[in-house]
Design a protein around this motif. Structure first.
Motif, PDB file in Angstrom:
ATOM      1  N   THR A 178       1.918  -5.379  -0.028  1.00  0.00           N
ATOM      2  CA  THR A 178       2.073  -3.889  -0.660  1.00  0.00           C
ATOM      3  C   THR A 178       2.578  -2.853   0.239  1.00  0.00           C
ATOM      4  O   THR A 178       2.752  -1.627  -0.070  1.00  0.00           O
ATOM      5  CB  THR A 178       0.739  -3.464  -1.396  1.00  0.00           C
ATOM      6  N   THR A 203      -4.791  -2.085  -8.043  1.00  0.00           N
ATOM      7  CA  THR A 203      -4.440  -1.060  -7.349  1.00  0.00           C
ATOM      8  C   THR A 203      -3.909   0.132  -8.147  1.00  0.00           C
ATOM      9  O   THR A 203      -3.643   0.032  -8.980  1.00  0.00           O
ATOM     10  CB  THR A 203      -3.255  -1.699  -6.341  1.00  0.00           C
ATOM     11  N   VAL A 227       1.412   1.349  -6.809  1.00  0.00           N
ATOM     12  CA  VAL A 227       1.681   0.283  -5.803  1.00  0.00           C
ATOM     13  C   VAL A 227       2.238  -0.876  -6.479  1.00  0.00           C
ATOM     14  O   VAL A 227       1.869  -1.512  -7.638  1.00  0.00           O
ATOM     15  CB  VAL A 227       0.092   0.162  -5.214  1.00  0.00           C
ATOM     16  N   THR A 274       4.304  -4.685  -5.353  1.00  0.00           N
ATOM     17  CA  THR A 274       4.751  -5.527  -4.240  1.00  0.00           C
ATOM     18  C   THR A 274       6.044  -4.977  -3.649  1.00  0.00           C
ATOM     19  O   THR A 274       6.865  -4.613  -4.398  1.00  0.00           O
ATOM     20  CB  THR A 274       4.969  -6.756  -4.635  1.00  0.00           C
TER      21      THR A 274
END
Length: 541
Positions: free
Chosen positions: A65, A97, A101, A103
């Motif tokens: 992240t 999250t 957020v 990946t």
């Protein structure tokens, strides 16, 4: 594919587990790592690289992240399944999250990269559907479209802590246990030396995998346009290393080969945190780094120099703890929030380690000597170490008046970091989980909605199956879940390739069936939906 996309570098990550820099290129005389050493000679070595935690899942969540695990609620180790004899812990759960957020691989995919992971994740949440084009044992850059840039991750798992256990021994020891040098705070017994000898053997096996991957790049004619990163998710799996913020637990190998951009046979004095890996990849690929990311690039046009790296320790398996640490190029400051707790806490998995068992046996028998008793001593509130002159961090300088200024500096910078980035470790885990999963139920991502955009079309989902549309037409996809991302495919069957949705889909003729799914980190994936669109020539519609 645009010319800019075609010119972008490919990127290969080789991600080891539980490995401190026990390689020949780091000066270890017992290492048998010819492929890793060759990679180092062709690129740059970063001896001051550190993970954000001394254990895999919190560290890997920060890596994927670009966010510190303490900022997004992934700081506790093992949230996705229950623990033996620990039914009262608030597990299992997937961390939810903040909605913005993602990946970092999603940004790569949006820029045209083919992203594969073979195959470890361990992020404290199930990977969202948008993270990878391919996730699994068959994931490989060779499966991409012709000319497409790639980001490929391979995870040799041979060096995991459990590989030191006698029952995991793959072959008779190749490393002589009598030549193994243990850290001075561990008992120097035959059992302990054999455990570390197995680790050396496992690193040697992982080195062969590294060699095969590098050879595949050569075979495919890709070596000159591929950035290769080699790193470990945290330090080695020995007591007072794995799960701890001492250098043995967070100092990791980091090698980067980037022909024409990174100096060969070079050693960098940069401080690097593994939270920087994602932003660095985006920087190298020429992709804008989202503002919310807390890591910073250490390569590329937007390279930034660090003054400090940070690490944490929280609940690991059954036992709660809370430690925060900061390190500059020489000094380490550690803050123990539970100075009343013993260092040798109960972690059932760790208790299977032969060296851990040796420590308990010798402690019980009163046979530990000198510094070997360190892990059985009471914790101080604060610890300060000169890592240059005391690399094993044995001599706490926190009360030494000669280091009062350094102690104050690191203490204050740690406080500023906690204030700037937040620390969800301050929250009771049960309350945090209640916020993630209201009523103890995992939220689910809403199913995407189709929005046809064509001349004379009402642009509402109810019209999907009604007649044909004039060419060309667009189909917009929408998900009502905040922060969700959408994947789609026009293929049928279970082996269909799912693409990341970034803009309305253009249909020019015939009948097209579009399957859609949506996901958000920590949420259940949405239900799959499917709709067919018939597009014809406007002259006869």
């Amino acid at each position: 594919m645009t010319e800019r996309e075609l010119a972008r570098p490919n990127i290969l990550w080789i991600s080891l587990e539980d490995t401190s820099p026990r390689f020949g290129c780091y000066g270890d005389p017992l290492a048998r790592t010819p492929n890793i050493d060759k990679l180092a000679s062709e690129g740059t070595r970063f001896p001051l690289a550190f993970s954000t935690a001394g254990v895999c899942a919190p560290s890997r969540s920060a890596i994927i992240t670009g966010m510190y695990q303490t900022s997004i609620g992934t700081h506790h180790m093992r949230t996705t399944h229950t623990h033996a004899n620990s039914s009262e812990l608030p597990t299992p759960y997937h961390t939810v999250t903040p909605h913005y957020v993602k990946t970092f691989t999603e940004y790569l995919r949006a820029a045209g990269y083919y992203c594969t992971n073979n195959k470890k994740t361990d992020y404290q949440f199930e990977p969202p559907l948008t993270a990878w084009d391919e996730l699994g044992s068959h994931g490989h850059w060779r499966n991409r479209e012709r000319g497409q840039p790639f980001f490929s991750v391979f995870n040799p798992t041979l060096t995991h802590e459990s590989g030191m256990w006698p029952e995991k021994e793959r072959q008779p020891l190749q490393t002589d246990p009598d030549r193994v040098e243990l850290p001075p705070y561990l008992p120097n017994t035959r059992i302990a030396r054999e455990a570390l000898a197995r680790h050396y053997d496992n690193i040697a096996e992982a080195d062969k995998i590294v060699g095969r991957l590098l050879q595949q790049l050569e075979e495919d004619g890709l070596a000159d346009n591929t950035i290769v990163f080699l790193w470990s998710d945290h330090g080695e799996g020995l007591p007072r290393a794995k799960r701890w913020p001492y250098d043995a637990g967070i100092r990791v190998p980091l090698l980067v080969r980037w022909p024409g951009q990174v100096e060969p046979q070079a050693v960098s004095d940069q401080l690097v945190s593994l939270v920087d890996l994602g932003p660095t990849v985006l920087s190298c690929a020429g992709i804008d780094i989202p503002y919310h990311m807390q890591g910073q690039p250490f390569l590329g046009d937007r390279k930034q120099e660090r003054e400090y790296v940070f690490a944490s320790r929280d609940r690991y398996d059954q036992s709660y703890d809370m430690i925060r640490a900061i390190r500059d190029k020489k000094y380490k400051y550690i803050r123990n929030y539970y100075p009343d707790l013993p260092r040798m806490m109960w972690v059932s998995f760790n208790n299977q380690h032969p060296v851990q068992q040796e420590m308990w046996r010798l402690h019980r028998e009163g046979k530990l000597e000198g510094i070997q008793n360190l892990m059985f001593e009471k914790r101080p509130v604060e610890e300060l170490y000169d890592t240059e002159n005391d690399p094993h961090e044995l001599y706490n300088l926190a009360k030494d008046p000669n280091y009062r200024d350094k102690l104050a500096e690191l203490r204050n910078v740690l406080d500023e970091w906690l204030e700037q980035h937040g620390d969800m470790g301050k929250m009771d885990e049960g309350q945090m989980v209640a916020n993630f999963w209201p009523g103890g139920v995992q939220p689910q991502t809403a199913a995407p909605v189709y929005i046809p955009i064509a001349a004379g079309s009402p642009g509402i989902e109810a019209s999907l199956e009604g007649g044909a549309y004039p060419a060309p037409m667009l189909v917009q996809l929408y998900c009502a879940t905040q922060g969700a991302s959408i994947t789609y495919t026009t293929e049928t069957g279970g082996d269909a390739r799912w693409k990341l949705y970034t803009e309305p889909l253009r249909l020019t003729g015939g009948t097209t069936t579009i399957r859609v799914r949506a996901s958000r980190i920590g949420y259940k994936h949405s239900e799959e939906r499917s709709a067919s669109f018939t597009v014809g020539d406007p002259s006869f519609l």
